[in-house]
Design a protein around this motif. Structure first.
Motif, short mmCIF file in Angstrom:
data_model
loop_
_atom_site.label_atom_id
_atom_site.label_comp_id
_atom_site.label_asym_id
_atom_site.label_seq_id
_atom_site.Cartn_x
_atom_site.Cartn_y
_atom_site.Cartn_z
N LEU A 97 -20.28 61.12 24.40
CA LEU A 97 -20.03 60.06 24.67
C LEU A 97 -20.67 58.87 24.27
CD1 LEU A 97 -19.47 58.51 27.74
CD2 LEU A 97 -21.88 59.15 28.66
N ALA A 98 -21.51 58.94 23.25
CA ALA A 98 -22.60 57.95 22.43
C ALA A 98 -20.80 58.39 21.73
CB ALA A 98 -23.61 58.75 22.57
N ALA A 99 -20.52 59.11 21.44
CA ALA A 99 -18.82 58.83 19.89
C ALA A 99 -18.14 57.96 20.27
CB ALA A 99 -19.14 59.93 19.85
N SER A 100 -17.71 58.17 21.62
CA SER A 100 -16.48 57.13 22.28
C SER A 100 -16.59 55.85 22.25
CB SER A 100 -16.27 58.12 23.26
OG SER A 100 -15.05 57.09 24.26
N GLY A 101 -18.53 55.80 22.55
CA GLY A 101 -18.68 53.99 22.58
C GLY A 101 -18.80 53.34 21.08
N LEU A 102 -19.50 53.68 20.77
CA LEU A 102 -18.88 53.53 19.11
C LEU A 102 -17.93 52.80 18.65
CD1 LEU A 102 -21.86 55.97 17.56
CD2 LEU A 102 -21.60 53.15 18.10
N GLY A 103 -16.62 54.19 19.08
CA GLY A 103 -15.01 53.97 18.45
C GLY A 103 -14.20 52.97 19.73
N TYR A 104 -15.22 52.52 20.80
CA TYR A 104 -14.95 51.44 21.87
C TYR A 104 -15.17 50.13 20.98
CZ TYR A 104 -14.77 48.91 26.65
OH TYR A 104 -14.40 47.50 27.48
N ASP A 203 -28.66 53.92 21.72
CA ASP A 203 -29.32 54.39 22.04
C ASP A 203 -29.31 53.14 23.83
OD1 ASP A 203 -32.35 54.33 23.27
OD2 ASP A 203 -32.52 52.27 22.53
N ILE A 204 -28.62 52.82 23.32
CA ILE A 204 -28.15 50.92 24.26
C ILE A 204 -27.00 52.22 24.82
CG2 ILE A 204 -26.79 49.25 24.54
CD1 ILE A 204 -28.31 48.08 21.69
N ILE A 205 -26.24 52.23 24.37
CA ILE A 205 -25.10 53.11 25.06
C ILE A 205 -25.80 53.73 26.91
CG2 ILE A 205 -22.85 54.36 25.19
CD1 ILE A 205 -22.35 53.12 22.38
N LEU A 206 -26.52 55.41 26.13
CA LEU A 206 -26.82 55.86 26.66
C LEU A 206 -28.26 55.52 27.39
CD1 LEU A 206 -27.73 59.03 24.08
CD2 LEU A 206 -25.54 58.43 25.66
N ARG A 207 -28.73 54.48 27.27
CA ARG A 207 -29.74 53.79 28.40
C ARG A 207 -28.97 53.20 30.04
NH1 ARG A 207 -34.74 51.08 26.89
NH2 ARG A 207 -35.35 51.92 24.39
N ILE A 209 -26.35 55.08 31.47
CA ILE A 209 -26.11 55.65 31.93
C ILE A 209 -28.61 57.03 32.66
CG2 ILE A 209 -24.52 55.53 32.55
CD1 ILE A 209 -23.84 58.02 30.58
N GLY A 210 -28.99 56.43 31.83
CA GLY A 210 -30.50 56.76 31.85
C GLY A 210 -30.81 57.96 31.10
N LEU A 211 -29.79 58.45 29.68
CA LEU A 211 -29.97 59.04 28.97
C LEU A 211 -30.56 58.82 27.10
CD1 LEU A 211 -26.29 60.67 29.36
CD2 LEU A 211 -28.63 61.71 30.21
N SER A 212 -30.56 58.90 26.64
CA SER A 212 -31.53 58.91 24.98
C SER A 212 -30.39 60.31 24.44
CB SER A 212 -32.80 58.60 25.43
OG SER A 212 -33.02 60.42 24.70
N ALA A 213 -30.74 59.75 22.83
CA ALA A 213 -29.61 60.46 21.54
C ALA A 213 -30.30 62.07 22.54
CB ALA A 213 -30.37 59.89 21.06
N ASN A 214 -31.88 61.87 22.36
CA ASN A 214 -32.27 63.42 22.56
C ASN A 214 -32.51 63.89 23.92
OD1 ASN A 214 -33.74 63.00 19.85
ND2 ASN A 214 -35.54 61.28 20.34
N THR A 215 -31.54 63.62 24.45
CA THR A 215 -31.78 63.95 26.22
C THR A 215 -30.94 65.54 26.00
OG1 THR A 215 -31.12 61.89 27.00
CG2 THR A 215 -30.26 63.71 28.36
#
Length: 215
Positions: A97-104, A203-207, A209-215
């Protein structure tokens, strides 16, 4: 010599690429990137492509038709950029999910004029069947990425659909801030290494929806 009235050998020499429609779209994107939408015209596109001013009308009804087709191609490339990012990321759903956001964001930074045409302009016909399909495909990709994280179909759960909208709003907002050079005061991404920038953006992207990179 005008292509429409020229001899066969002239046709062959001027259109050695073999796909006039693709050449016109390429010229259109170049003009859009260099000059913006304000000075965009079929005549300018024809000149850039090296064809008569009437040639574009054989493939596009008008300027809006050309920009609509260009926006549709933009959405295809947009999704491919996201998939490319995901291919480099870890396989777990949160990383994807985070990688998709980075691609965006990558796409917006690499193609700011096209990005604005796709999302911010009324010039394309957003009711056009092909463009609508490509735009929905891009949205549906986000839906699937969130579904993989939440294990619930957002189309059947309004709460999870809010996660989709939250993630979209954050990533799209970041993309717009970065291509408009408005993010420097809060976070000077331009001065960061690519790895550090990606980590902060993740970190911003996952925040969202209440997640973190370590979730």
């Amino acid at each position: 010599m005008d292509f429409e009235t020229g001899p066969p050998h002239a046709k062959k020499s001027r259109y050695h690429h073999g796909d006039l429609r693709a050449e016109l779209l390429k010229a259109a994107e170049a003009i859009l990137s260099e000059n913006g939408i304000e000075s965009f015209s079929l005549r300018a596109v024809a000149k850039r492509a090296g064809v008569s001013h009437g040639a574009p009308s054989h493939h596009f009804s008008d300027v809006r038709g050309l920009l609509t087709s260009l926006a549709g191609i933009g959405f295809q490339r947009f999704v491919r950029t996201q998939i490319d990012r995901q291919s480099e990321a870890k396989a777990d759903s949160v990383s994807q999910l985070a990688a998709s956001g980075l691609g965006y964001i990558d796409f917006a930074i690499e193609n700011p004029a096209l990005f604005r045409l796709m999302f911010n302009s009324e010039q394309p016909d957003h009711l056009d069947q092909h463009l609508a399909f490509e735009a929905f495909s891009a949205f549906n990709k986000l839906v699937v990425d969130v579904k993989n994280v939440r294990k619930i179909d957002p189309y059947s759960d309004p709460v999870v659909m809010k996660d989709v909208m939250s993630a979209w709003a954050i990533v799209h907002g970041l993309a717009n801030l970065m291509i408009s050079n408005r993010a420097g005061t809060a976070m000077d991404f331009a001065r960061m290494s690519k790895a550090d920038r990606d980590a902060e953006l993740t970190d911003i992207i996952l925040r969202a929806i209440g997640l973190s990179a370590n979730t």
